[in-house]
Design a protein around this motif. Structure first.
Motif, short mmCIF file in Angstrom:
data_model
loop_
_atom_site.label_atom_id
_atom_site.label_comp_id
_atom_site.label_asym_id
_atom_site.label_seq_id
_atom_site.Cartn_x
_atom_site.Cartn_y
_atom_site.Cartn_z
N ASP A 104 0.84 -1.21 0.00
CA ASP A 104 0.00 0.00 0.00
C ASP A 104 0.87 1.26 0.00
O ASP A 104 0.50 2.27 -0.59
CB ASP A 104 -0.92 0.00 1.23
N ARG A 106 3.61 1.58 -1.52
CA ARG A 106 4.39 1.59 -2.76
C ARG A 106 5.90 1.49 -2.48
O ARG A 106 6.70 2.27 -2.99
CB ARG A 106 4.08 2.82 -3.59
N ASP A 108 9.52 0.38 -2.89
CA ASP A 108 10.24 0.00 -4.10
C ASP A 108 10.74 -1.44 -3.99
O ASP A 108 11.14 -1.89 -2.91
CB ASP A 108 11.42 0.96 -4.31
#
Length: 723
Positions: A104, A106, A108
């Motif tokens: 959620d 994001r 990497d």
């Protein structure tokens, strides 16, 4: 795997998913990736359970353990990852994926991979396996394993594709340059198919050495059976009705004499009886023609099966040939009736085989003997139908000769069961039972004697009606004739027929012998002429018509384009065949490239589970006591280390420092003094000091500190103590 249907999912979603998985993993060319979370019991893993079902040897299964970071505190999956708990030949690989929060947010993927590697390097249970853990290693392993697996399965796959390609080569050859609307192609195909139809028809009638049918009789063999088995059988059935024949002879003699008493045997009675017997030949002759017609039509239908690609052409060909055969049928029947009329037109009493009046009178009181020598007429399997109370039905090997019928246990003819003389035997038809699949006929004695044991008749069964007819024809050759029902004639016969005076009886016997002799001559002639007539007027003409006139009739019956219009099934079959052919060629080309450009690694060796029965610390693995510690590694003792500090004292990757604990130094649990070092692989982090296992039971003294100039490596504790 989903266990419970949720929402609008079908109620059997568990079985649907399982069936879908099995469709793929049951194939030997499929690698199985069995993924199991580490925070559940491995013994309850659905993935490993299904993998074991289809791959019990573990040759195609790779284990993947996830959620290692979510395990309860104080637990780890070290035994699983070391392939000790449930061994797999290809082993297990542990991974740590992103959590739902990371997804959620994001996070990497590169950062996630770095965090995964840091976890394995810093965890005390996994640091020695860190180089074989993680998503990058899983990717590399899957790539290698998949490459190896593909390379191993390529030879068998290539062989299978090549065999399929060779089987399609011949059929595809005619379709490579196929143009559906080309008139030249249609004309050529029409000529070839009509010519092939004629060749097939002639081969089925005349027989050939190539493409012999070994499952059933062809048209020519069936027609031959009609000529030499069915037709003679019908003639004999009509001929041998002894009681009725004698009655007719006595009536003829009395009617010719009228009110007078005859002194001599009248020849007119002989001619009247002979003509009446000759007329009876018409029915079996016509029946023989009908049977041949039916076989010809069946042969035509079988030959047109190769024209299925063009339904209209097949329909027209079958209609034209069948119509021609029906036309020849009427001409053949007319010719056969003409033969019968020719026999009726003149009674040739000067025939060389005719016995004459003198010989007929001499043989009137002589019993007729069987002329055939005692030779084997037929061998084969038959079933004797006997009631269950008397032993039930059994199969025996029967041998029919001119004088007896014998049956044996098997075809070796060593153990004879019974031999039955043929004297006074006759045949009788028996209706097939309700539950029986075999066709039956019976043998009985005309003198009401037992034929076999306490049976008045023996019921013999065959698999087909053709076999029954063939056996009946063989019995006829042996002199065993069929029974004829004469109850009505016996009841309606006047009493004076059977109360003949001696003179009339001698005259009846004389004419009976004359009629028997002449009818034998006529039957011999008819049996010889019938096959010749049918072959000339029907079969040979049909072959000539197919070769010379069928093509002209086809052109006149319909347009060529309509005749050569392909069926939808044939067009679809051609397209699928061409598509399959090109796909096979492309697949073989791809396989050739793979096999020449791929480098493979060998399959892992079988799992070594001998550790379950081995001494945990064998003496042959111990190092010498004077061996030094690895360079750059601090002494494995608690507290300050004497001497100058090592060059690298800062732990790598942010590992937390180990606090010093006061107390007596550890001692050898198995005796005084220091422990001797053993051949244990050093940890991957050289600057991190080793720890004393926290699970050392109370009451065991710790080891004393090692000498300043001799660093010691702590030996792992015994498994029995850790457990």
């Amino acid at each position: 795997m989903t266990k419970v249907a949720v929402g609008d999912q079908p109620h059997d979603i568990e079985f649907q998913i399982r069936d879908m998985l099995l469709q793929f993993i049951t194939k030997e060319s499929c690698l199985i990736l069995a993924v199991t979370p580490a925070n559940t019991d491995l013994a309850n893993s659905d993935a490993l359970k299904i993998a074991k079902e289809v791959d019990p040897q573990g040759l195609r299964t790779i284990g993947v353990i996830t959620k290692l970071d979510l395990m309860d505190e104080g637990t780890d999956a070290r035994d699983i990852l070391e392939n000790k708990l449930l061994p797999l030949r290809r082993g297990y690989i542990g991974v740590v994926n992103r959590s739902q929060k990371d997804i959620d947010g994001r996070k990497d993927i590169r950062v996630a991979l770095a965090a995964e590697r840091k976890f394995f390097l810093s965890h005390p249970a996994y640091r020695h396996l860190a180089e074989r853990m993680g998503t990058p290693h899983l990717q590399k392993t899957l790539n290698q394993q998949l490459t190896n697996h593909i390379r191993d399965t390529l030879p068998g796959l290539r062989s299978k594709l090549q065999s399929q390609l060779l089987s399609l080569e011949k059929e595809v050859e005619e379709y490579k340059n196929f143009k559906p609307d080309d008139p030249t192609r249609k004309t050529k195909a029409l000529l070839q198919m009509v010519q092939q139809f004629g060749v097939d028809f002639e081969k089925r009638i005349e027989g050939s050495g190539d493409q012999v049918d070994t499952l059933e009789l062809s048209g020519g063999a069936r027609i031959n059976r009609i000529f030499h088995e069915r037709f003679p059988f019908e003639l004999v059935k009509m001929e041998f009705d002894e009681k009725e024949l004698r009655r007719e002879i006595s009536y003829a003699i009395k009617n010719i004499h009228g009110v007078r008493t005859g002194l001599f045997t009248p020849d007119l009675a002989f001619e009247a009886i002979v003509k009446k017997q000759i007329i009876k030949l018409k029915e079996p002759c016509l029946k023989c023609i009908d049977l041949v017609i039916q076989e010809l039509i069946n042969t035509v239908r079988q030959c047109t099966n190769k024209l299925n690609s063009y339904p209209r052409l097949r329909e027209e060909t079958e209609r034209i040939v069948t119509t021609y055969v029906r036309e020849r049928e009427s001409k053949t029947k007319d010719q056969v009736m003409l033969l019968i009329d020719i026999e009726l037109s003149y009674i040739n009493t000067n025939h060389e085989d005719f016995i004459g009046f003198a010989n007929a009178q001499q043989s009137a009181n002589v019993t007729k003997k069987r002329a055939m020598p005692n030779q084997v007429i037929r061998r084969g399997w038959l079933t004797i139908n006997i009631s269950i109370m008397k032993g039930g039905s059994r199969d025996y090997w029967f041998v029919l000769t001119a004088e007896s019928l014998s049956w044996y246990k098997d075809e070796e003819e060593k153990e004879k069961k019974y031999m039955l003389p043929l004297d006074n035997l006759k045949l009788r038809d028996v209706e097939k039972g309700f539950m029986s699949t075999k066709h039956t006929f019976a043998i009985f004695n005309t003198e009401q004697r037992n034929v076999y044991k306490d049976l008045r008749q023996i019921e013999l069964a065959c698999d087909s009606q053709e076999d029954v007819d063939s056996w009946k024809a063989s019995f006829l050759r042996a002199g065993v004739y069929p029974e004829k029902d004469q109850v009505e004639n016996d009841e309606g016969a006047p009493a004076d027929t059977f109360s003949m005076d001696p003179q009339l009886e001698r005259q009846v016997e004389t004419i009976r012998n004359l009629v028997d002799s002449y009818i034998g001559i006529v039957n011999k002639s008819i049996r010889d002429l019938m096959p010749k007539t049918i072959m000339h007027l029907m079969i040979n003409n049909a072959k000539e018509f197919i070769h010379s006139e069928l093509l002209a009739y086809l052109y006149s019956s319909a347009d060529q384009n309509s005749l050569m219009e392909e069926s939808a099934d044939q067009a679809q079959r051609r397209d699928e065949m061409l598509r399959m052919y090109h796909a096979l060629r492309e697949a073989l080309s791809i396989i050739g490239d793979i096999s020449t450009t791929t480098i493979s690694t060998p399959l892992p060796p079988p799992v070594d589970d001998t550790w379950l029965h081995r001494d945990p610390s064998p003496p042959d693995q111990r190092k010498p006591a004077a061996s030094a510690a690895p360079p750059g590694r601090p002494p494995a003792v608690r507290g300050p280390t004497p001497g100058p500090p090592p060059a690298n004292t800062v732990p790598s990757f942010g590992a937390p420092p180990v606090p010093s604990r006061p107390g007596p130094p550890p001692v050898n649990a198995y005796g005084g003094g220091t422990l001797e070092p053993i051949a244990v692989p050093p940890p991957q982090i050289p600057s991190r000091p080793a720890r004393v296992p926290p699970s050392l039971p109370p009451g065991i003294p710790r080891r004393p500190p090692a000498a300043p100039n001799r660093p010691t490596i702590i030996r792992p504790s015994e498994p029995s103590l850790l457990d």
